[in-house]
Enzyme design. Structure first.
Site, PDB file in Angstrom:
ATOM      1  N   GLY A  14      -6.488   5.318  -5.848  1.00 49.52           N
ATOM      2  CA  GLY A  14      -7.472   6.189  -4.740  1.00 49.52           C
ATOM      3  C   GLY A  14      -8.762   6.186  -4.642  1.00 49.52           C
ATOM      4  N   SER A  15      -9.394   4.398  -4.960  1.00 55.03           N
ATOM      5  CA  SER A  15     -10.395   4.356  -5.508  1.00 55.03           C
ATOM      6  C   SER A  15     -11.307   4.725  -3.575  1.00 55.03           C
ATOM      7  CB  SER A  15     -11.239   2.641  -5.751  1.00 55.03           C
ATOM      8  OG  SER A  15     -10.212   1.896  -4.671  1.00 55.03           O
ATOM      9  N   ASN A  16     -10.242   4.289  -3.041  1.00 59.54           N
ATOM     10  CA  ASN A  16     -11.004   4.762  -1.266  1.00 59.54           C
ATOM     11  C   ASN A  16     -11.094   5.842  -0.668  1.00 59.54           C
ATOM     12  OD1 ASN A  16     -11.434   2.089   0.376  1.00 59.54           O
ATOM     13  ND2 ASN A  16      -9.488   1.462  -0.460  1.00 59.54           N
ATOM     14  N   MET A  92       1.881   4.133   1.039  1.00 59.63           N
ATOM     15  CA  MET A  92       2.665   2.881   0.702  1.00 59.63           C
ATOM     16  C   MET A  92       3.911   2.855   2.041  1.00 59.63           C
ATOM     17  SD  MET A  92       0.575   0.665  -0.301  1.00 59.63           S
ATOM     18  CE  MET A  92       2.037  -0.367  -0.685  1.00 59.63           C
ATOM     19  N   ARG A  93       3.218   3.571   2.599  1.00 60.25           N
ATOM     20  CA  ARG A  93       4.939   3.563   3.768  1.00 60.25           C
ATOM     21  C   ARG A  93       4.233   3.593   5.030  1.00 60.25           C
ATOM     22  NH1 ARG A  93       9.646   6.043   1.704  1.00 60.25           N
ATOM     23  NH2 ARG A  93       9.545   6.532  -0.496  1.00 60.25           N
ATOM     24  N   LEU A  94       5.728   3.304   5.541  1.00 64.29           N
ATOM     25  CA  LEU A  94       5.333   2.703   7.836  1.00 64.29           C
ATOM     26  C   LEU A  94       5.779   4.513   8.105  1.00 64.29           C
ATOM     27  CD1 LEU A  94       7.313  -0.223   8.690  1.00 64.29           C
ATOM     28  CD2 LEU A  94       5.181  -0.109   8.818  1.00 64.29           C
ATOM     29  N   ASN A 109      -6.367   3.179   9.080  1.00 69.38           N
ATOM     30  CA  ASN A 109      -6.058   2.376   7.990  1.00 69.38           C
ATOM     31  C   ASN A 109      -6.418   0.766   7.785  1.00 69.38           C
ATOM     32  OD1 ASN A 109      -4.013   1.852   5.987  1.00 69.38           O
ATOM     33  ND2 ASN A 109      -3.263  -0.231   7.030  1.00 69.38           N
ATOM     34  N   HIS A 111      -6.643  -2.296   5.540  1.00 69.80           N
ATOM     35  CA  HIS A 111      -5.747  -3.435   4.832  1.00 69.80           C
ATOM     36  C   HIS A 111      -6.748  -4.763   3.916  1.00 69.80           C
ATOM     37  CE1 HIS A 111      -2.425  -5.713   4.446  1.00 69.80           C
ATOM     38  NE2 HIS A 111      -2.461  -6.953   4.961  1.00 69.80           N
TER      39      HIS A 111
END
Ligand code: GRF
Length: 216
Positions: A14-16, A92-94, A109, A111
């Site tokens: 959770g740094s973002n 971490m899920r599509l 998102n 990346h």
């Protein structure tokens, strides 16, 4: 009710998320974070949300018959809260079309590579293993694929011979925490336009109205 309402989806540190919360609290985000969605109720990001007094929607995927079933529940929650933008930050899920189609154009998102290089998991390790000397970060719209949506903003990071996964990850995270709140603020101000795969941002207005890096 705040005018621009944001939901963050995250599964990890959770740094973002924290950078977004701080930008919201000092007025730089141009909106409010109304919800954290997490598939990992024990993740550090959940504690960060609780400390910040942000509502959490926590779930265990294995307790649902399908991905669509838990996503339907999430969409109902997002609709009830009148969410304007979904910000994935280490989720971490599509996603399935249940969310992707309901929030098309309002779902982004971040990346840790210069897409389309190194999509998917462990992008930082992939870049080091491949031997590139330049990598970076990408903020993009989310479509049904794995890190394939239209690109909104990118920043480069040089890889030096002495870089390890840890040092590179640190540089990348630092840059992400600067860029992502800035990009979210562009959305809050209605500056981001999408036509096909082409994303345009009113850079002049960005520069005048936000304290963040603005050129695209
Ligand atoms: C970030 O590196 C982001 O690019 C990727 O997942 C990581 C999340 O880190 N999608 P954090 O949980 O925000 O610290």
């Amino acid at each position: 009710m705040s005018s621009f309402r944001i939901a963050v989806f995250a599964s990890g540190q959770g740094s973002n998320f924290q950078a977004l919360v701080e930008a919201a609290s000092n007025g730089k985000l141009g909106g409010s974070i109304e919800l954290l969605v997490s598939d990992k109720p024990q993740a550090p990001v959940v504690q960060k949300a609780q400390s910040a007094g942000i509502q959490c929607h926590l779930f265990q995927p294995k307790e649902y018959p399908s991905r669509e079933a838990y996503e339907q529940e999430i969409v109902e929650k997002l609709n009830n809260l009148k969410i304007d933008l979904i910000v994935l930050a280490g989720y971490m899920r599509l996603l399935t079309p249940v969310i992707v189609e309901a929030y098309a154009g309002r779902l982004i998102n971040i990346h840790p590579s210069l897409l389309p290089a190194f999509p998917g998991k462990n992008a930082i390790g992939q870049a080091l293993d491949y031997g590139v000397t330049l990598t970076g970060i990408t903020v993009h719209f989310v479509d049904g694929g794995m890190d394939t949506g239209p690109i909104i903003a990118q920043r480069a990071v040089e890889i030096s011979a002495s870089d390890t996964p840890e040092t590179l990850s640190e540089s990348i995270h630092e840059l992400e925490q600067q860029l992502y709140p800035g990009v979210v603020s562009w959305f809050a101000k209605g500056l981001v336009k999408l036509e096909g795969r082409k994303v345009t941002i009113d850079a002049k207005v960005c520069r005048e109205n936000t304290g963040f890096m603005s050129e695209n």
